[in-house]
Write a protein that holds these residues in place. Sequence first.
Motif, mmCIF file in Angstrom:
data_model
loop_
_atom_site.group_PDB
_atom_site.id
_atom_site.type_symbol
_atom_site.label_atom_id
_atom_site.label_comp_id
_atom_site.label_asym_id
_atom_site.label_seq_id
_atom_site.Cartn_x
_atom_site.Cartn_y
_atom_site.Cartn_z
ATOM 1 N N ARG A 1 0.830 -1.205 0.000
ATOM 2 C CA ARG A 1 0.000 0.000 0.000
ATOM 3 C C ARG A 1 0.867 1.258 0.000
ATOM 4 N N LEU A 2 1.901 1.245 0.827
ATOM 5 C CA LEU A 2 2.776 2.419 0.916
ATOM 6 C C LEU A 2 3.551 2.634 -0.374
ATOM 7 N N GLN A 3 3.977 1.559 -0.990
ATOM 8 C CA GLN A 3 4.680 1.681 -2.270
ATOM 9 C C GLN A 3 3.765 2.272 -3.334
ATOM 10 N N ASN A 4 2.527 1.816 -3.367
ATOM 11 C CA ASN A 4 1.555 2.348 -4.333
ATOM 12 C C ASN A 4 1.235 3.818 -4.060
ATOM 13 N N ALA A 5 1.341 4.216 -2.782
ATOM 14 C CA ALA A 5 1.067 5.608 -2.401
ATOM 15 C C ALA A 5 2.295 6.508 -2.545
ATOM 16 N N LYS A 6 3.376 5.943 -3.094
ATOM 17 C CA LYS A 6 4.627 6.685 -3.324
ATOM 18 C C LYS A 6 5.298 7.115 -2.025
ATOM 19 N N SER A 7 5.040 6.372 -0.942
ATOM 20 C CA SER A 7 5.707 6.670 0.327
ATOM 21 C C SER A 7 7.182 6.309 0.225
ATOM 22 N N HIS A 8 8.016 7.066 0.907
ATOM 23 C CA HIS A 8 9.447 6.789 0.883
ATOM 24 C C HIS A 8 9.882 5.880 2.035
ATOM 25 N N ALA A 9 8.929 5.384 2.822
ATOM 26 C CA ALA A 9 9.256 4.483 3.936
ATOM 27 C C ALA A 9 9.724 3.132 3.407
ATOM 28 N N ARG A 10 10.733 2.555 4.083
ATOM 29 C CA ARG A 10 11.243 1.234 3.711
ATOM 30 C C ARG A 10 11.206 0.308 4.921
ATOM 31 N N PHE A 11 10.966 -0.974 4.665
ATOM 32 C CA PHE A 11 10.901 -1.980 5.718
ATOM 33 C C PHE A 11 12.141 -2.875 5.645
ATOM 34 N N PHE A 12 12.754 -3.112 6.809
ATOM 35 C CA PHE A 12 13.865 -4.053 6.920
ATOM 36 C C PHE A 12 13.432 -5.157 7.882
ATOM 37 N N LEU A 13 13.231 -6.359 7.362
ATOM 38 C CA LEU A 13 12.801 -7.489 8.188
ATOM 39 C C LEU A 13 14.039 -8.322 8.516
ATOM 40 N N ILE A 14 14.605 -8.069 9.691
ATOM 41 C CA ILE A 14 15.874 -8.681 10.085
ATOM 42 C C ILE A 14 15.600 -9.916 10.932
ATOM 43 N N GLY A 15 16.086 -11.056 10.475
ATOM 44 C CA GLY A 15 15.880 -12.283 11.232
ATOM 45 C C GLY A 15 15.763 -13.474 10.311
ATOM 46 N N SER A 16 15.279 -14.565 10.860
ATOM 47 C CA SER A 16 15.066 -15.778 10.086
ATOM 48 C C SER A 16 13.954 -16.569 10.736
ATOM 49 N N GLY A 17 13.446 -17.554 10.022
ATOM 50 C CA GLY A 17 12.367 -18.358 10.574
ATOM 51 C C GLY A 17 11.713 -19.208 9.515
ATOM 52 N N SER A 18 10.604 -19.821 9.895
ATOM 53 C CA SER A 18 9.936 -20.777 9.011
ATOM 54 C C SER A 18 9.381 -20.138 7.750
ATOM 55 N N LEU A 19 9.156 -18.810 7.768
ATOM 56 C CA LEU A 19 8.577 -18.138 6.603
ATOM 57 C C LEU A 19 9.602 -17.309 5.822
ATOM 58 N N SER A 20 10.874 -17.512 6.080
ATOM 59 C CA SER A 20 11.901 -16.731 5.372
ATOM 60 C C SER A 20 11.813 -16.917 3.864
ATOM 61 N N ASN A 21 11.709 -18.152 3.428
ATOM 62 C CA ASN A 21 11.643 -18.418 1.984
ATOM 63 C C ASN A 21 10.356 -17.869 1.385
ATOM 64 N N TRP A 22 9.266 -18.025 2.107
ATOM 65 C CA TRP A 22 7.988 -17.486 1.624
ATOM 66 C C TRP A 22 8.064 -15.974 1.471
ATOM 67 N N LEU A 23 8.677 -15.308 2.432
ATOM 68 C CA LEU A 23 8.824 -13.858 2.362
ATOM 69 C C LEU A 23 9.608 -13.446 1.119
#
Length: 418
Positions: A247-269
Amino acid sequence: MRVLLVSQYFWPETFGINALARSLQERGLHITVLTGKPNYPEGHIFKEYSAWGVQREQHMGVEIIRLPLVARGVLSPGRLVLNYLSFIASGTVIAPWLLRDRRFDVVFVYAPSPLLQALPAVFLAWLKRAPLAVWVQDLWPESLSATGFIKNRMALGLVARVVRFIYRHTDRVLVPSEAFRAPILALTNGTANIHYYPNAWVEEAVSEAPVDVDSLANDIASGFSIVFAGNLGAAQSLDTILDAAERLQNAKSHARFFLIGSGSLSNWLSDEIQRRNLRNVTLPGRFPPAAMPRLYEAASALLVSLRNEPIFSYTIPSKVQGYLSAGRPVVASLNGEGARVVTEAGAGIACAAGDAQALAEAVQVLTQMDSSSRTKMGENARRYALAHFSLDRLASDLVGQFEELVATHAIQNQEKSR
């Protein structure tokens, strides 16, 4: 005072109990840790350890006895069940022999999932005629149902019976959130002796951080960044984060997300980010705890999220304490206790769990806020952490609770002997 600390997880696995055990040892208590072979979160036994056999070592003055267990594996429910059961079996069959000539004043369980790891401690406390304290980190069987790990009602009912047995044979149940109190009392017909005992935050030495942390920190600091750190699993509502990012990307927001870590959904992400062409989400991988202060400092805000399930409204995710101590604004995509703490501290913005639109709006509010207001949120966060979650204060509190347990247990034994 001699304390037997029973925990399936311990150093070099990164859990809050590591620092607490060290702090208790520094206060003059003799801590013996009964644990498994380290294998979390990668799913395989760490180098220099073997799955089989008993290993003994010392870490920062703390004695560690490691029991054989089956590694949890990766994305394997069957292996995970074997991992849980193998620790219970080793703790029940092997540990009594290993500790046959040892006396302990208190048996203390650090109990993130699975709570069933407390079963050997119940037996050991009985053998040693010592009081038992269990520090519950997760409500069972509710969390099993909420994450979908177990759906069969009969199986959930069996787990509930085992959990009830544990609570009824525990002298003191410690809970990290006051919201845990009612479900535990309901399960024990009001007989549980419950005390509030939150998780602490721990200062990590930045000097121990890996060299490559500077590159990531510089990238985070180069724009308006939202950092999520920790387990990337089913409970964290990661789809909500990706939906908000889209949603933020479509709204041209300059905010960025950094998802630091690992887990069962890493590949899915990774697959989802590529499929959606999300240019505002980065997966840097997992970093050691010593790297976190540097990465938190570089962030514009820190993100914590859980799924929209009733059980998760009871808990305060352990990362909240670390986030508050970092002195950065917090975005809490949570319901219940976790959101309450962030709001009460004036440390950031809370929005409903699982609501991607609300999360996107919260991030937008922060991006449009003047820097002095965000700085004030960070100062509030740090102040609240010092007042409520200091390791020094909480370690001293726990020593006091142990002393109470020992005194009460001695009186009860005297009364029984009359």
